[in-house]
Design an enzyme around this catalytic site. Structure first.
Site, PDB file in Angstrom:
ATOM      1  N   HIS A 108      65.189  20.207  22.067  1.00 41.65           N
ATOM      2  CA  HIS A 108      65.402  19.549  20.777  1.00 41.65           C
ATOM      3  C   HIS A 108      66.887  19.295  20.485  1.00 41.65           C
ATOM      4  O   HIS A 108      67.288  18.146  20.294  1.00 41.65           O
ATOM      5  CB  HIS A 108      64.716  20.350  19.660  1.00 41.65           C
ATOM      6  CG  HIS A 108      65.186  20.005  18.291  1.00 41.65           C
ATOM      7  ND1 HIS A 108      64.968  18.763  17.725  1.00 41.65           N
ATOM      8  CD2 HIS A 108      65.901  20.715  17.377  1.00 41.65           C
ATOM      9  CE1 HIS A 108      65.514  18.738  16.511  1.00 41.65           C
ATOM     10  NE2 HIS A 108      66.093  19.906  16.286  1.00 41.65           N
ATOM     11  N   HIS A 122      73.181  23.162  16.733  1.00 43.83           N
ATOM     12  CA  HIS A 122      72.912  23.062  15.296  1.00 43.83           C
ATOM     13  C   HIS A 122      71.861  24.026  14.775  1.00 43.83           C
ATOM     14  O   HIS A 122      71.857  24.382  13.603  1.00 43.83           O
ATOM     15  CB  HIS A 122      72.564  21.614  14.897  1.00 43.83           C
ATOM     16  CG  HIS A 122      71.147  21.211  15.166  1.00 43.83           C
ATOM     17  ND1 HIS A 122      70.754  20.608  16.323  1.00 43.83           N
ATOM     18  CD2 HIS A 122      70.023  21.330  14.417  1.00 43.83           C
ATOM     19  CE1 HIS A 122      69.450  20.361  16.277  1.00 43.83           C
ATOM     20  NE2 HIS A 122      68.989  20.784  15.132  1.00 43.83           N
ATOM     21  N   GLU A 152      70.798  29.299  12.533  1.00 44.43           N
ATOM     22  CA  GLU A 152      69.586  29.437  11.732  1.00 44.43           C
ATOM     23  C   GLU A 152      68.488  30.185  12.472  1.00 44.43           C
ATOM     24  O   GLU A 152      67.819  31.038  11.927  1.00 44.43           O
ATOM     25  CB  GLU A 152      69.094  28.041  11.337  1.00 44.43           C
ATOM     26  CG  GLU A 152      68.075  28.081  10.233  1.00 44.43           C
ATOM     27  CD  GLU A 152      67.418  26.733  10.046  1.00 44.43           C
ATOM     28  OE1 GLU A 152      66.503  26.656   9.237  1.00 44.43           O
ATOM     29  OE2 GLU A 152      67.811  25.762  10.737  1.00 44.43           O
ATOM     30  N   ASP A 153      68.301  29.812  13.734  1.00 43.23           N
ATOM     31  CA  ASP A 153      67.136  30.319  14.452  1.00 43.23           C
ATOM     32  C   ASP A 153      67.413  31.523  15.343  1.00 43.23           C
ATOM     33  O   ASP A 153      66.494  32.116  15.874  1.00 43.23           O
ATOM     34  CB  ASP A 153      66.541  29.205  15.336  1.00 43.23           C
ATOM     35  CG  ASP A 153      66.022  28.061  14.494  1.00 43.23           C
ATOM     36  OD1 ASP A 153      65.900  28.268  13.257  1.00 43.23           O
ATOM     37  OD2 ASP A 153      65.754  26.992  15.049  1.00 43.23           O
ATOM     38  N   ASP A 210      69.052  14.865  13.999  1.00 40.04           N
ATOM     39  CA  ASP A 210      68.084  15.966  13.993  1.00 40.04           C
ATOM     40  C   ASP A 210      66.752  15.471  13.430  1.00 40.04           C
ATOM     41  O   ASP A 210      65.686  15.648  14.020  1.00 40.04           O
ATOM     42  CB  ASP A 210      68.660  17.097  13.120  1.00 40.04           C
ATOM     43  CG  ASP A 210      67.745  18.298  13.027  1.00 40.04           C
ATOM     44  OD1 ASP A 210      67.075  18.611  14.028  1.00 40.04           O
ATOM     45  OD2 ASP A 210      67.711  18.939  11.943  1.00 40.04           O
ATOM     46  N   ASP A 248      59.124 -14.848   7.492  1.00 41.88           N
ATOM     47  CA  ASP A 248      60.309 -14.636   8.314  1.00 41.88           C
ATOM     48  C   ASP A 248      60.226 -13.351   9.121  1.00 41.88           C
ATOM     49  O   ASP A 248      61.101 -12.518   9.083  1.00 41.88           O
ATOM     50  CB  ASP A 248      61.569 -14.661   7.451  1.00 41.88           C
ATOM     51  CG  ASP A 248      61.437 -13.725   6.271  1.00 41.88           C
ATOM     52  OD1 ASP A 248      60.339 -13.196   6.071  1.00 41.88           O
ATOM     53  OD2 ASP A 248      62.428 -13.522   5.563  1.00 41.88           O
TER      54      ASP A 248
HETATM   55 MN    MN Z   1      66.927  20.772  14.461  1.00 42.33          MN
END
Ligand code: MN
Length: 722
Positions: free
Chosen positions: A65, A89, A93-94, A156, A276
């Protein structure tokens, strides 16, 4: 890169991600220093180790990812720091990896970027709206510190949208809506068109899968049938440019699905009405050539009036520059042509991301970047003045969506309407009862008519009246589906009710000419009538009379028991005349040939399906009714006739400048409106103005005409009739 082997042996699934990392680096070698490419690769190894053992919902190793996110940024030509931060990134967080570690390995700029991106997604909220609002507020804060944060966040979101099908359907809707409402508009605002278009189409597919599929199939089929003509247009353009010695790249293009869908929605149109869909982009060397190419295009095919836009002279707010025109090709096929330089083309696709590296090298930042910074600065100010996140996000949405207007109710509630929405759209958005009864509005405390288009920021208060009814003319200027459906519904309902009421009055009038009244009729008489007419209910008979499908005197005679109804019409006295109040709705119409107004002598005719049509007694068109006396209806104005009536006048004037203005001033001063103007120049100094005014009565009209006669430029004036 020797170190990649370690990744291969340490984790079997890593083989694939190592290849992806190598592909990414190959892409970077085109525009970054070898030293920088190595740093990016180091970030990959760092990230792969941190996410070791983690998998996405799709089952792929997690690191795929962030790698995909970095790839999007590489395609935009972003700098090494952004790429490292993109790969890392989700690390803070993870995983337990701390910001300090990243700072140590990759420098404080990268660490701050990662921190900025992580902070955007890290909080618990009580409500979804609040969460979204707070999220956005943080996004703006992060952007104001380093706008690259938002570019990483966009990339992301793009990858998450590309893989949204692994999410349970219940979660897709929310994510898709957030993408369409916030992320795509931000990408647009920053001029990153390629990302915006993809986010919109992915969001569309996730939010409305059926509509997406159907529309896609329609376009595929239409494209097949129109290809030949599009090729013809393209070939003739190419040939004409070659002959003129102009070097150009002509690229065929197609509106993306979301924008077609939006257009269908805003215009309430079917796919066939959107012309169009197809077009061309012509990319040339310099600005001067752009204008020359435009000339060639217009020489080959007729341009559609009003569609030519010069965004080169006046760039869009996000920095976009291009010439736009729409050509009318063979068999009425329309093709939108965009003409721009290669440089403008790059900015159109990459927006703020274009030239990121030049800026790094100390060159002046691009116009797109300057504008983006100004925008974020404006957002910051908004955020300081807003009371809370939700209020702030409402403000920002206004800013992000130029195609919508946001207006306020007197209570301060915000209403979101499509651009072009009028007072009536607003009234129906509040409540259909308010819509049905609206007669005007106070917009920012000033009185405004129903057809007034609304603008963002206005406070709108609807004025209603008990006697008011929806008018078929409202369908000409309402734009929201809700208002239009409600108007049609009410008109149908009202027409039945009004027709019945009018029919009852017409029958009562016919009876009174026979010295009878409805109340005197016995149920046996009524049953007899229903039986002879083959109708179930008396109300239905009245409705048919009101709609002009049955003659009132015939019904009256049948009711009174006079056998056949073929006897000649009784003389009716004027006291029995049907009085017209002007509020009867669709079942009473005023003839457009003679435009009768209260005070005029009038006559009515029953007309099948249209109810009663009122004419001026001197109207030429009533001659044809001479031989149909049974259709004549005795009518008179009610003493309290209400409403505004259109009337036509002709004014001969000295043709000096400003004469229309002074005529208009008199008319509005006397509380009338001009509904139509035609000016016909005669030879020399004299012109004839034909106006349609709305007046309340003959007296009102007489006052207006007297005042107009007093103007020095006015030579002659008369009312037009028949
Ligand atoms: Mn992400």
């Amino acid at each position: 890169m020797a170190s990649s082997e370690a990744a291969v042996t340490s984790q079997p699934a890593g083989a694939d991600s190592a290849t992806r990392a190598a592909d990414l680096c190959a892409l970077l070698e085109d525009y970054l220093e070898p030293r920088q490419v190595q740093t990016v690769y180091k970030a990959y190894q760092f990230g792969a180790a941190a996410h070791e053992g983690q998998r996405r919902l799709s089952g792929e190793p997690y690191i795929t990812h962030p790698l995909a996110v970095a790839r999007t940024l590489a395609e935009m030509g972003m700098d090494a720091e952004s790429l490292c931060a993109a790969i890392l990134h989700d690390v803070i967080e993870d995983t337990p990896t701390a910001q300090a570690e990243i700072a140590e390995a990759f420098g404080s700029d990268v660490a701050q970027l990662v921190d900025g991106v992580s902070k955007l997604t890290q909080i618990n909220f009580r409500s979804k709206a609040e969460a979204q609002a707070e999220n956005f507020r943080k996004m703006v804060l992060a952007m104001s510190q380093d706008i690259r944060v938002i570019l990483i966040k966009l990339a992301d979101r793009l990858h998450n949208m590309r893989t949204i099908f692994v999410m349970p359907p219940s979660k897709r809707g929310r994510i898709a809506r957030e993408t369409l409402e916030i992320y795509a508009p931000i990408a647009q605002r920053l001029g990153i068109n390629s990302v915006r278009v993809e986010l919109e189409d992915l969001g569309f597919a996730a939010l409305y899968p059926m509509r997406y599929r159907v529309l896609k199939e329609r376009i595929r089929r239409q494209r097949g049938s129109q290809r030949e003509m599009l090729d013809t247009i393209r070939d003739s353009l190419a040939e004409s440019l070659t002959q003129a010695g102009i070097e150009a790249r002509i690229i065929g293009r197609e509106k993306h699905l979301w924008s077609i869908y939006q257009k269908m929605r805003s215009k309430q149109a079917g796919f066939e009405d959107i012309f169009d869909v197809y077009g061309f982009r012509i990319v040339v060397a310099d600005v001067d050539t752009c204008y020359r190419v435009l000339g060639h295009c217009h020489g080959l095919y007729k341009p559609l009036p009003g569609r030519m836009k010069d965004y080169i002279a006046i760039p869009k707010i996000n920095g976009y520059q291009s010439l736009h025109t729409t050509l009318l090709g063979p068999r009425r096929i329309q093709a939108e042509v965009q003409i721009r330089t290669a440089e403008m083309d790059r900015v159109a696709e990459a927006g703020i991301a274009a030239h990121w590296l030049y800026k790094d090298a100390g060159m002046a930042s691009s116009a797109a970047q300057t504008r983006a910074r100004e925008w974020v600065h404006g957002l910051m100010e908004m955020q300081e003045s807003a009371g809370n996140s939700i209020e702030f996000i409402e403000n920002v949405k206004i800013d992000l969506r130029p195609d919508e207007v946001y207006v306020f109710t007197p209570n301060g509630d915000i209403m979101e309407l499509p651009k072009g929405a009028t007072v009536v759209d607003f009234a129906y958005a509040v409540h259909s009862d308010i819509g049905d009864a609206c007669i005007a509005a106070n917009i920012d405390h000033r009185l405004a008519p129903l057809r007034t288009p609304l603008e963002t920021g206005q406070t709108v208060e609807i004025i209603t009246a008990r006697v008011a009814r929806p008018n078929p003319a409202w369908l000409d200027f309402t734009v929201t589906a809700k208002a239009r459906a409600a108007i049609r519904h009410s008109l149908k309902r009202l027409q039945g009710a009004e027709a019945e009421e009018l029919g009852r009055r017409l029958v009562a009038q016919a009876l009174s000419a026979l010295d009878l009244s409805l109340d005197e009729m016995s149920s046996a008489q009524i049953d007899h009538l229903l039986e002879t007419l083959g109708v179930e209910r008396l109300a239905e008979v009245f409705e048919q009379v009101g709609l002009g499908q049955r003659m009132p005197w015939l019904v009256a005679r049948r009711l009174s028991g006079a056998a056949d109804g073929t006897a000649e019409l009784e003389q009716t006295d004027t006291s029995g005349a049907l009085s017209i109040r002007g509020n009867e709705g669709a079942v009473v119409t005023f003839a457009r040939c003679c435009r009768p107004i209260p005070g005029d002598p009038i006559v009515g005719f029953a007309s099948a399906g249209r109810g009663v049509v009122i004419h001026h007694q001197s109207c030429n068109n009533i001659r044809e009714y001479r031989n149909h006396p049974e259709k004549w209806l005795d009518v008179q104005w009610d003493a309290i006739a209400e409403g505004d009536y259109p009337v036509a006048i002709s004014i001969e004037v000295m043709n000096n400048r400003g004469v229309l203005a002074s005529v208009a001033a008199v008319i509005s001063d006397l509380d009338s409106n001009i509904d139509g103007v035609e000016i016909e120049e005669k030879e020399g100094m004299i012109a004839t103005m034909r106006l349609v005014l709305s007046v309340r009565s003959r007296v009102h009209l007489a006052r207006i005409m007297r005042r107009l006669r007093g103007l020095s430029a006015v030579l002659r004036i008369h009312r037009r009739r028949g």
